[in-house]
Design an enzyme around this catalytic site. Structure first.
Site, PDB file in Angstrom:
ATOM      1  N   ARG A 125       0.824  -1.209   0.000  1.00  0.00           N
ATOM      2  CA  ARG A 125       0.000   0.000   0.000  1.00  0.00           C
ATOM      3  C   ARG A 125       0.862   1.264   0.000  1.00  0.00           C
ATOM      4  O   ARG A 125       0.408   2.316  -0.426  1.00  0.00           O
ATOM      5  CB  ARG A 125      -0.976  -0.023   1.182  1.00  0.00           C
ATOM      6  CG  ARG A 125      -2.015  -1.133   1.050  1.00  0.00           C
ATOM      7  CD  ARG A 125      -2.884  -1.256   2.283  1.00  0.00           C
ATOM      8  NE  ARG A 125      -3.944  -0.279   2.342  1.00  0.00           N
ATOM      9  CZ  ARG A 125      -5.180  -0.445   1.862  1.00  0.00           C
ATOM     10  NH1 ARG A 125      -5.521  -1.573   1.272  1.00  0.00           N
ATOM     11  NH2 ARG A 125      -6.080   0.509   1.981  1.00  0.00           N
ATOM     12  N   GLU A 161     -13.621   0.307   0.773  1.00  0.00           N
ATOM     13  CA  GLU A 161     -13.003   1.039   1.874  1.00  0.00           C
ATOM     14  C   GLU A 161     -13.375   2.518   1.892  1.00  0.00           C
ATOM     15  O   GLU A 161     -13.572   3.123   0.852  1.00  0.00           O
ATOM     16  CB  GLU A 161     -11.473   0.952   1.768  1.00  0.00           C
ATOM     17  CG  GLU A 161     -10.916  -0.450   1.787  1.00  0.00           C
ATOM     18  CD  GLU A 161      -9.409  -0.484   1.588  1.00  0.00           C
ATOM     19  OE1 GLU A 161      -8.708   0.359   2.193  1.00  0.00           O
ATOM     20  OE2 GLU A 161      -8.946  -1.339   0.823  1.00  0.00           O
TER      21      GLU A 161
END
Length: 174
Positions: A51, A153
């Site tokens: 990420r 998300e």
């Protein structure tokens, strides 16, 4: 919308992290490192470290964001429950008023997946309609994209507003 209303957003963590969350809020990995806070990881470090290499449209990387899930019963929870002692897991519920913040970003699936689209808060209404059905999913698989989509998300640098917590959730409450 075809799905049920979004009741809360969810953060999956180790039970040992809850006192820090109550004190500091749910923070991005970047902020946890910057503050040198102790934490107990429940995630796969290889997956999460990726990420830090993935940029979103505003130029920041996913490492700069704390991520909340719209659906807590997702592949991450499943994997963590298998790999960790389930009695040490916590799912922190955050009230949906976090969705009204102007600084959030929204991902229509796992934000690190190449097929996922990340949009700014201004596009929240269309986004929420698009992901409304994820609450109806009881299972997922990679072939039809449901594994990615169930991991939708809500991203922000931190979630720590007063009154943001949706109340305690006990084992089996999900």
């Amino acid at each position: 919308m075809t799905g049920r209303a979004i009741r809360n957003l969810y953060y999956i963590t180790h039970l040992d992290n809850v006192p820090s969350i109550l004190r500091h809020g749910i923070l991005s990995h970047e902020e946890i490192q910057r503050r040198e806070l102790d934490f107990t990881a429940v995630y796969d470090s290889d997956i999460v470290s990726r990420r830090s290499q993935i940029s979103i449209p505003d130029g920041r990387t996913l490492w700069s964001f704390a991520n909340l899930y719209f659906q807590p019963r997702n592949p991450m929870l499943y994997r963590v429950a298998i790999e960790q002692d389930v009695d040490h897991l916590a799912v922190v519920a955050v009230k949906t008023k976090a969705l009204a913040r102007p600084d959030i970003m929204l991902a229509n699936g796992n934000a690190a997946h190449r097929s996922t689209i990340v949009v700014p808060a201004l596009e929240r209404n269309q986004f929420l309609e698009e992901i409304a059905d994820i609450h109806n999913l009881t299972w997922w698989n990679a072939e039809d994209g449901s594994k990615r989509r169930i991991m939708a998300e809500c991203l922000a640098s931190a979630f720590h507003e007063a009154g943001a917590w949706g109340g305690p959730m006990t084992q089996g409450a999900l």
